[in-house]
Design an enzyme around this catalytic site. Sequence first.
Site, PDB file in Angstrom:
ATOM      1  N   ASP A  45       0.876  -1.163   0.000  1.00 19.16           N
ATOM      2  CA  ASP A  45       0.000   0.000   0.000  1.00 19.16           C
ATOM      3  C   ASP A  45       0.915   1.215   0.000  1.00 19.16           C
ATOM      4  OD1 ASP A  45      -1.657   2.135   0.531  1.00 19.16           O
ATOM      5  OD2 ASP A  45      -2.416   1.368   2.434  1.00 19.16           O
ATOM      6  N   ARG A 107      10.645   9.310  -1.451  1.00 18.56           N
ATOM      7  CA  ARG A 107      11.490   9.381  -0.244  1.00 18.56           C
ATOM      8  C   ARG A 107      12.281   8.091  -0.070  1.00 18.56           C
ATOM      9  NH1 ARG A 107      10.803   7.634   5.074  1.00 18.56           N
ATOM     10  NH2 ARG A 107      11.867   8.921   6.668  1.00 18.56           N
ATOM     11  N   TYR A 140      -9.056  14.396  -7.570  1.00 16.93           N
ATOM     12  CA  TYR A 140      -8.024  13.803  -8.422  1.00 16.93           C
ATOM     13  C   TYR A 140      -7.086  14.860  -8.976  1.00 16.93           C
ATOM     14  CZ  TYR A 140      -5.932  11.582 -12.534  1.00 16.93           C
ATOM     15  OH  TYR A 140      -5.042  11.126 -13.475  1.00 16.93           O
ATOM     16  N   LYS A 144      -3.047  15.657  -7.990  1.00 14.33           N
ATOM     17  CA  LYS A 144      -2.009  15.435  -8.992  1.00 14.33           C
ATOM     18  C   LYS A 144      -1.028  16.603  -9.061  1.00 14.33           C
ATOM     19  CE  LYS A 144      -2.387  11.391 -11.028  1.00 14.33           C
ATOM     20  NZ  LYS A 144      -1.249  10.466 -11.258  1.00 14.33           N
ATOM     21  N   VAL A 171      -4.995   6.603 -21.825  1.00 15.19           N
ATOM     22  CA  VAL A 171      -4.677   5.189 -22.006  1.00 15.19           C
ATOM     23  C   VAL A 171      -5.865   4.359 -21.508  1.00 15.19           C
ATOM     24  CG1 VAL A 171      -3.033   3.345 -21.475  1.00 15.19           C
ATOM     25  CG2 VAL A 171      -2.249   5.714 -21.612  1.00 15.19           C
ATOM     26  N   THR A 173      -7.229   2.188 -19.486  1.00 15.01           N
ATOM     27  CA  THR A 173      -7.036   1.402 -18.271  1.00 15.01           C
ATOM     28  C   THR A 173      -8.335   1.399 -17.467  1.00 15.01           C
ATOM     29  OG1 THR A 173      -6.362   3.271 -16.882  1.00 15.01           O
ATOM     30  CG2 THR A 173      -4.639   2.197 -18.203  1.00 15.01           C
TER      31      THR A 173
END
Length: 250
Positions: A45, A107, A140, A144, A171, A173
């Site tokens: 996750d 990180r 969303y 981003k 794309v 998906t």
Amino acid sequence: MVPAFVKSGVKGIALLATNAEKLADTERTVHATDPAIETLTCALDISDARSVENAFAAIKDKFGHSDILAHAAGAASGDGPKLHETDPEKWWHNFEVNGKGTYLLIRAFLRQLPTPDTPAAIVNVSSWQPFFVAPQMSGYFISKFILDNLSTYVAAEYPNVVATSLFPGLVPTDMLREPFGTLFEHTSAELVGSTAVWLCHEKAKFLSGRWISTNWDMEDLVSRKEEIIKGDLLKLTLKGSFGADIVARL
């Protein structure tokens, strides 16, 4: 992106995703293409710090370190149609994955580099949020922006790391919703993967900290290198006339 990196001749690939079964399928595909490639699968996750750290500990044990982070995980949830009609937990989930998850991956990737000068590359799959406002996708699109700015900050703080944000186009998906699935031209996954590999090449270093689109002509992009550098283009910024001494006052 995995097939593209396999074809590029990498020594090994660490596959990270939430679904262990799909990871196993992808690993079998890699070995069917090139049995010599070393692989590692880690179900995780990305919004959980311990899960990400354990994955990169496994990468360190297997490979020593990774040279490239190709990050395509994303979430789009909790839509309105208006902000007051959103589900708070589902809306915030975008930030857990697109924001916190991207931060944790970057990180951990940076921490496992053996020296401060070790060359490395990060390709973050971004979106088209710089272009316009989509009223029903606030969680969303806003989250981003975090991903894009993380690329910019990595480029500024780590000159040894080339970090770019890549808009893949549309794309087909599981995340591609209507009307984008039927009303717009789609981009092939193969083109996205090939562009990601290209961004790890020496000739693309000048794009570190910047946003690009898969559908652009890369030869034309390289030909405009000096223009892009001089104008500090392809970055999220604020443009306008604010007074001659605004920078000094800030």
